[in-house]
Design an enzyme around this catalytic site. Structure first.
Site, PDB file in Angstrom:
ATOM      1  CB  CYS A  47      -4.231  -2.596   6.999  1.00 34.40           C
ATOM      2  SG  CYS A  47      -4.345  -0.978   6.210  1.00 34.40           S
ATOM      3  CG  HIS A  48       0.986   1.751   7.126  1.00 38.65           C
ATOM      4  ND1 HIS A  48       2.337   1.489   6.997  1.00 38.65           N
ATOM      5  CD2 HIS A  48       0.888   2.912   7.789  1.00 38.65           C
ATOM      6  CE1 HIS A  48       3.003   2.470   7.552  1.00 38.65           C
ATOM      7  NE2 HIS A  48       2.158   3.352   8.037  1.00 38.65           N
ATOM      8  CB  THR A  49      -4.920   1.776   8.987  1.00 36.46           C
ATOM      9  OG1 THR A  49      -4.804   2.320   7.674  1.00 36.46           O
ATOM     10  CG2 THR A  49      -5.749   2.713   9.843  1.00 36.46           C
ATOM     11  CG  HIS A  69      -8.795  -2.442   9.385  1.00 33.17           C
ATOM     12  ND1 HIS A  69      -7.572  -2.250   9.979  1.00 33.17           N
ATOM     13  CD2 HIS A  69      -8.675  -1.961   8.131  1.00 33.17           C
ATOM     14  CE1 HIS A  69      -6.754  -1.675   9.118  1.00 33.17           C
ATOM     15  NE2 HIS A  69      -7.394  -1.499   7.981  1.00 33.17           N
ATOM     16  CD  GLU A  70      -6.196  -5.888   4.264  1.00 28.52           C
ATOM     17  OE1 GLU A  70      -6.137  -4.663   4.072  1.00 28.52           O
ATOM     18  OE2 GLU A  70      -5.267  -6.658   3.966  1.00 28.52           O
ATOM     19  CB  CYS A  99     -27.284   1.687   7.547  1.00 30.30           C
ATOM     20  SG  CYS A  99     -27.785   3.360   7.079  1.00 30.30           S
ATOM     21  CB  CYS A 102     -27.826   6.879   7.314  1.00 36.59           C
ATOM     22  SG  CYS A 102     -26.293   6.778   6.358  1.00 36.59           S
ATOM     23  CB  CYS A 105     -26.762   4.817   2.982  1.00 38.86           C
ATOM     24  SG  CYS A 105     -25.465   3.991   3.926  1.00 38.86           S
ATOM     25  CB  CYS A 113     -22.615   4.186   6.346  1.00 40.85           C
ATOM     26  SG  CYS A 113     -24.031   3.677   7.350  1.00 40.85           S
ATOM     27  NE  ARG A 117     -15.873   6.843  11.249  1.00 39.91           N
ATOM     28  CZ  ARG A 117     -15.071   7.097  12.284  1.00 39.91           C
ATOM     29  NH1 ARG A 117     -15.469   6.876  13.525  1.00 39.91           N
ATOM     30  NH2 ARG A 117     -13.842   7.566  12.072  1.00 39.91           N
ATOM     31  CB  CYS A 177      -8.605  -2.732   4.418  1.00 42.61           C
ATOM     32  SG  CYS A 177      -8.037  -1.022   4.530  1.00 42.61           S
ATOM     33  NE  ARG A 372      -2.924  -5.254   3.559  1.00 44.25           N
ATOM     34  CZ  ARG A 372      -2.564  -3.962   3.571  1.00 44.25           C
ATOM     35  NH1 ARG A 372      -1.282  -3.612   3.643  1.00 44.25           N
ATOM     36  NH2 ARG A 372      -3.487  -3.012   3.535  1.00 44.25           N
TER      37      ARG A 372
HETATM   38  N1  LIG Z   1      -8.094   5.917   2.914  1.00 45.76           N
HETATM   39  C1  LIG Z   1      -8.276   4.639   3.159  1.00 45.76           C
HETATM   40  O1  LIG Z   1      -9.405   4.131   3.106  1.00 45.76           O
HETATM   41  C2  LIG Z   1      -7.120   3.778   3.472  1.00 45.76           C
HETATM   42  C3  LIG Z   1      -5.908   4.310   3.771  1.00 45.76           C
HETATM   43  N2  LIG Z   1      -4.826   3.512   4.029  1.00 45.76           N
HETATM   44  C4  LIG Z   1      -3.553   4.187   4.248  1.00 45.76           C
HETATM   45  O2  LIG Z   1      -2.842   4.117   3.014  1.00 45.76           O
HETATM   46  C5  LIG Z   1      -1.433   4.186   3.270  1.00 45.76           C
HETATM   47  C6  LIG Z   1      -0.728   3.051   2.558  1.00 45.76           C
HETATM   48  O3  LIG Z   1      -1.067   1.819   3.146  1.00 45.76           O
HETATM   49  P1  LIG Z   1      -0.206   0.496   2.817  1.00 45.76           P
HETATM   50  O4  LIG Z   1      -0.030   0.367   1.355  1.00 45.76           O
HETATM   51  O5  LIG Z   1      -0.811  -0.602   3.596  1.00 45.76           O
HETATM   52  O6  LIG Z   1       1.175   0.924   3.494  1.00 45.76           O
HETATM   53  P2  LIG Z   1       2.689   0.482   3.219  1.00 45.76           P
HETATM   54  O7  LIG Z   1       3.449   0.912   4.403  1.00 45.76           O
HETATM   55  O8  LIG Z   1       2.731  -0.936   2.803  1.00 45.76           O
HETATM   56  O9  LIG Z   1       3.131   1.349   1.935  1.00 45.76           O
HETATM   57  C7  LIG Z   1       3.599   2.663   1.995  1.00 45.76           C
HETATM   58  C8  LIG Z   1       4.678   2.851   0.925  1.00 45.76           C
HETATM   59  O10 LIG Z   1       5.032   4.240   0.909  1.00 45.76           O
HETATM   60  C9  LIG Z   1       6.439   4.325   0.756  1.00 45.76           C
HETATM   61  N3  LIG Z   1       6.864   5.640   1.253  1.00 45.76           N
HETATM   62  C10 LIG Z   1       7.034   6.031   2.539  1.00 45.76           C
HETATM   63  N4  LIG Z   1       7.438   7.307   2.582  1.00 45.76           N
HETATM   64  C11 LIG Z   1       7.512   7.740   1.307  1.00 45.76           C
HETATM   65  C12 LIG Z   1       7.889   8.974   0.707  1.00 45.76           C
HETATM   66  N5  LIG Z   1       8.274  10.016   1.439  1.00 45.76           N
HETATM   67  N6  LIG Z   1       7.846   9.060  -0.644  1.00 45.76           N
HETATM   68  C13 LIG Z   1       7.475   7.998  -1.401  1.00 45.76           C
HETATM   69  N7  LIG Z   1       7.137   6.806  -0.884  1.00 45.76           N
HETATM   70  C14 LIG Z   1       7.150   6.670   0.461  1.00 45.76           C
HETATM   71  C15 LIG Z   1       6.975   3.149   1.547  1.00 45.76           C
HETATM   72  O11 LIG Z   1       8.300   2.797   1.153  1.00 45.76           O
HETATM   73  C16 LIG Z   1       5.960   2.077   1.186  1.00 45.76           C
HETATM   74  O12 LIG Z   1       6.344   1.366   0.025  1.00 45.76           O
HETATM   75  C17 LIG Z   1      -1.287   4.186   4.780  1.00 45.76           C
HETATM   76  O13 LIG Z   1      -1.185   5.521   5.221  1.00 45.76           O
HETATM   77  C18 LIG Z   1      -2.609   3.577   5.250  1.00 45.76           C
HETATM   78  O14 LIG Z   1      -2.891   3.954   6.574  1.00 45.76           O
HETATM   79  C19 LIG Z   1      -4.901   2.146   3.948  1.00 45.76           C
HETATM   80  C20 LIG Z   1      -6.084   1.565   3.646  1.00 45.76           C
HETATM   81  C21 LIG Z   1      -7.310   2.308   3.471  1.00 45.76           C
HETATM   82  N1  LIG Z   2      -9.108   7.586  12.873  1.00 43.35           N
HETATM   83  C1  LIG Z   2      -8.316   8.501  12.085  1.00 43.35           C
HETATM   84  C2  LIG Z   2      -8.558   8.355  10.610  1.00 43.35           C
HETATM   85  C3  LIG Z   2      -8.358   6.963  10.089  1.00 43.35           C
HETATM   86  C4  LIG Z   2      -8.905   6.863   8.702  1.00 43.35           C
HETATM   87  O1  LIG Z   2      -8.922   7.810   7.962  1.00 43.35           O
HETATM   88  N2  LIG Z   2      -9.361   5.690   8.327  1.00 43.35           N
HETATM   89  C5  LIG Z   2      -9.802   5.433   6.971  1.00 43.35           C
HETATM   90  C6  LIG Z   2      -9.638   4.010   6.711  1.00 43.35           C
HETATM   91  S1  LIG Z   2      -7.973   3.537   6.851  1.00 43.35           S
HETATM   92  C7  LIG Z   2      -7.982   1.933   6.601  1.00 43.35           C
HETATM   93  O2  LIG Z   2      -6.990   1.296   6.635  1.00 43.35           O
HETATM   94  C8  LIG Z   2     -11.273   5.742   6.777  1.00 43.35           C
HETATM   95  O3  LIG Z   2     -12.019   5.031   6.137  1.00 43.35           O
HETATM   96  N3  LIG Z   2     -11.713   6.833   7.296  1.00 43.35           N
HETATM   97  C9  LIG Z   2     -13.099   7.209   7.232  1.00 43.35           C
HETATM   98  C10 LIG Z   2     -13.781   6.904   8.523  1.00 43.35           C
HETATM   99  O4  LIG Z   2     -14.997   7.020   8.597  1.00 43.35           O
HETATM  100  O5  LIG Z   2     -13.080   6.521   9.491  1.00 43.35           O
HETATM  101  C11 LIG Z   2      -8.553   9.945  12.502  1.00 43.35           C
HETATM  102  O6  LIG Z   2      -9.332  10.168  13.424  1.00 43.35           O
HETATM  103  O7  LIG Z   2      -7.909  10.811  11.900  1.00 43.35           O
HETATM  104 ZN   LIG Z   3      -6.653  -0.824   6.219  1.00 41.43          ZN
HETATM  105 ZN   LIG Z   4     -25.896   4.466   6.164  1.00 44.13          ZN
END
Ligand SMILES: NC(=O)C1=CN([C@@H]2O[C@H](COP(=O)(O)OP(=O)(O)OC[C@H]3O[C@@H](n4cnc5c(N)ncnc54)[C@H](O)[C@@H]3O)[C@@H](O)[C@H]2O)C=CC1
Ligand SMILES: N[C@@H](CCC(=O)N[C@@H](CSC=O)C(=O)NCC(=O)O)C(=O)O
Ligand SMILES: [Zn+2]
Ligand SMILES: [Zn+2]
Length: 380
Positions: A47-49, A69-70, A99, A102, A105, A113, A117, A177, A372
């Site tokens: 994943c990008h993360t 993580h995926e 869990c 907590c 949850c 959760c 963490r 993920c 992916r």
């Molecule tokens: N909040 C959460 O739970 C999660 C967050 N993430 C985050 O989500 C984001 C996306 O993840 P992926 O899809 O795996 O990444 P990815 O790198 O595959 O996709 C990002 C896309 O954004 C585009 N991009 C980059 N700069 C841009 C801009 N200025 N304007 C428009 N488009 C732009 C890229 O060309 C690419 O197509 C990452 O920051 C990742 O860390 C990922 C999984 C879970």
């Molecule tokens: N560790 C970073 C923040 C990273 C982050 O926000 N992670 C996401 C998942 S990204 C998956 O690809 C998330 O779920 N955050 C919630 C959490 O509990 O971590 C930082 O410290 O900024």
């Molecule tokens: Zn991820």
């Molecule tokens: Zn919990």
């Protein structure tokens, strides 16, 4: 021969330090302690993360560590008191624990959760604040409570989703993920309704899953924004109805979208992690009700900004982790949806490789050519 209770020596991709290639080496994986599960990882995606942490952008990043993580795998053994899974069960490790007891949850308000963490954030296990990974006596830290770039990993039992063994592990690893995050951002966090207009910034895996979720929710217009036009054709297969490359316009993207949509979209999603894009995503929302969801993870030290007037006049800024899905309860449901062909998974897999090729896989991720890449660590 059973490995229960023994230290397992296996291959893992160690991140010794930020911004350096991973190194495939033998590591020692200690047996699971009370409340823990040791998993044989069969498949993991990148994943990008993972790239973000390896590149040194994560304020919680700790080295040396085992990223990843995926993933999906099979329980090898469980520690004392673990009753919800047993050796042989097919599972998806979940970086967002559940869990079920907590404050978080029980709140009914969040999927976050609080149980483990504090330990997962510092690369350790909760019970003794130690790592289960070592390399010839040197501590290797866990990552996100999952560390799936290893043939065996140890996770907290509250971070393990037991899934239908009929589901192919080389595909459902993606349900750890990116896909749930995008779908859930639409269904759980924004709650997009039929007929809504949506803008998606960033058309990687997460953005495409947002498009898929928005289409399923009955969105009328789904505007896909990316600075890489090679992303556009594929995005249409996932539900994007119009595409927009900010580089083709002199005006700020938010102004272009406001003009295209008679005042702005109902919902927008940042799937880039770029804080300037997050601002555009908020400001392209309709006055009075538009909601923008931050999904992208921004680099250490970055902050978001906008004029408070944007919020005073009714726009809402939200964020989501794992799309708001409760991991242990809902990941098995997503697996069932996949088996019933109600959600895509295979379509997000652009590359398949082996653990030994992991640095090449990171290069592909950075190149933008890969959605992916699934690494096979072992067969059943
Ligand atoms: N909040 C959460 O739970 C999660 C967050 N993430 C985050 O989500 C984001 C996306 O993840 P992926 O899809 O795996 O990444 P990815 O790198 O595959 O996709 C990002 C896309 O954004 C585009 N991009 C980059 N700069 C841009 C801009 N200025 N304007 C428009 N488009 C732009 C890229 O060309 C690419 O197509 C990452 O920051 C990742 O860390 C990922 C999984 C879970
Ligand atoms: N560790 C970073 C923040 C990273 C982050 O926000 N992670 C996401 C998942 S990204 C998956 O690809 C998330 O779920 N955050 C919630 C959490 O509990 O971590 C930082 O410290 O900024
Ligand atoms: Zn991820
Ligand atoms: Zn919990």
């Amino acid at each position: 021969m059973s490995t229960e209770g023994q230290v397992i020596t296996c291959k893992a991709a160690i991140a010794w330090e930020a911004k350096k290639p991973l190194s495939i080496e033998d590591v020692q994986v200690a047996p699971p302690q009370a409340g823990e599960v040791r998993i044989k990882i069969t498949h993991t995606a990148l994943c990008h993360t993972d790239a973000y942490t390896l590149d040194g952008h994560d304020p919680e990043g700790l080295f040396p560590c085992i990223l990843g993580h995926e993933a999906a795998g099979i329980v090898e053994s469980v520690g004392e008191g673990v009753t919800e899974v047993k050796a042989g069960d097919h599972v998806i490790p979940c970086y967002q624990a559940e869990c079920k007891e907590c404050k978080f949850c029980l709140s009914g308000k969040t999927n976050l959760c609080g149980k483990v963490r504090s330990a997962t954030g510092v690369g350790l296990m909760l019970s003794d604040r130690k790592s289960r990974f070592s390399k010839d006596g040197k501590v290797i830290y866990h990552f996100m409570g999952t560390s799936t770039f290893s043939e065996y990993t140890v996770v907290h039992a509250v971070s393990v989703a037991k899934v239908n063994p009929a589901a192919p592990l080389d595909k459902i690893c993606l349900l750890g993920c990116g896909i749930p995050t995008g779908l859930g951002a639409v269904w759980n966090t924004a709650k997009v309704e039929k007929g809504a207009n949506v803008a998606i910034f960033g058309l990687g895996t997460v953005g495409l899953a947002v498009a898929e979720g928005a289409k399923a929710a009955g969105a009328a217009r789904i505007i896909g924004v990316d600075i890489d036009p090679s992303k556009f054709d594929r995005a249409k297969d996932f539900g994007v109805t119009e595409t927009l490359n900010p580089k083709d316009h002199k005006k700020p993207t938010q102004e272009v979208i406001v003009e295209m949509t008679d005042g702005g979209v109902d919902y927008s999603f940042d799937c880039t992690g770029n804080v300037h894009v997050m601002r555009s995503a908020l400001e392209c929302c309709h006055k009075g009700w538009g909601t923008s969801v931050i999904i992208g993870v921004a680099a250490s030290g970055q902050e978001i900004s906008t004029r408070p007037f944007q919020l005073v006049t009714g726009r809402v800024w939200k964020g989501t982790a794992f799309g708001g899905f409760k991991s242990r309860s809902q990941v098995p449901e997503l697996v069932e949806k996949y088996l019933k062909k109600e959600i895509k998974v295979d379509e997000y897999i652009t590359h398949n490789m082996k653990l030994d090729d992991i640095n090449e896989a990171f290069d592909l991720l950075h190149s933008g050519k890969c959605l992916r890449c699934v690494l096979q660590l072992s067969s059943l």
